[in-house]
Write a protein that holds these residues in place. Structure first.
Motif: not given
Length: 113
Positions: A84-113
Motif C-alpha cells: 500500500v502506498w500513499e502520497m500527497s501532492r498539492g493538498g490532494e491525497a492519493r493512495w494505491g497498491i503496487s505489486y512486486r514479484a520475485s519472478s514471472i514465469v510462463p504458466a505451467g513452469v514450476t519454480t521455487h519462490a
C-alpha cells in the motif's frame, strides 16, 4: 506509513501478460532506469488478472531481471506481494497498491519462490 508486504495467493487467479516487460523508468527527463539493491534492472509487466468469479483487473507488476515472457502469454507471478502506498501532492491525497514479484514465469513452469 510503514511499508508491509501483503502476500497474494495466486492459486485461484489467472494471469495473462498484456504488455511485454519494459525497464521501469524513474525519471522521464534523464531516462534513469530503476535498479534493485543488487544493481539489477527492475522490469515492469502489465498483467490481466482474472479471479474465480470472472472479475478482471489490470495490474503492473515489478520484478528484478527481465522475465522471459511475451504479450498474450499465460504467466504465473512467483512470490507476488502488494504494498500500500500513499502520497500527497498539492493538498490532494492519493493512495494505491503496487505489486512486486520475485519472478514471472510462463504458466505451467514450476519454480521455487
Amino acid at each position: 506509513m510503514r511499508t508491509i508486504p501483503i502476500p497474494v495467493d495466486v492459486t485461484k487467479l489467472q494471469f495473462v501478460c498484456v504488455r511485454a516487460p519494459r525497464p521501469r523508468v524513474l525519471n522521464q527527463d534523464t531516462g534513469e532506469i530503476k535498479t534493485d539493491k543488487h544493481g539489477n534492472t527492475v522490469y515492469e509487466i502489465v498483467l490481466s488478472v482474472e479471479d474465480e468469479f470472472g472479475r478482471i483487473e489490470l495490474v503492473k507488476v515489478g520484478t528484478s531481471g527481465e522475465p522471459q515472457v511475451a504479450a498474450g502469454q499465460d504467466v504465473t507471478p512467483i512470490g507476488l506481494v502488494g504494498y500500500v502506498w500513499e502520497m500527497s501532492r498539492g493538498g490532494e491525497a492519493r493512495w494505491g497498491i503496487s505489486y512486486r514479484a520475485s519472478s514471472i514465469v510462463p504458466a505451467g513452469v514450476t519454480t521455487h519462490a
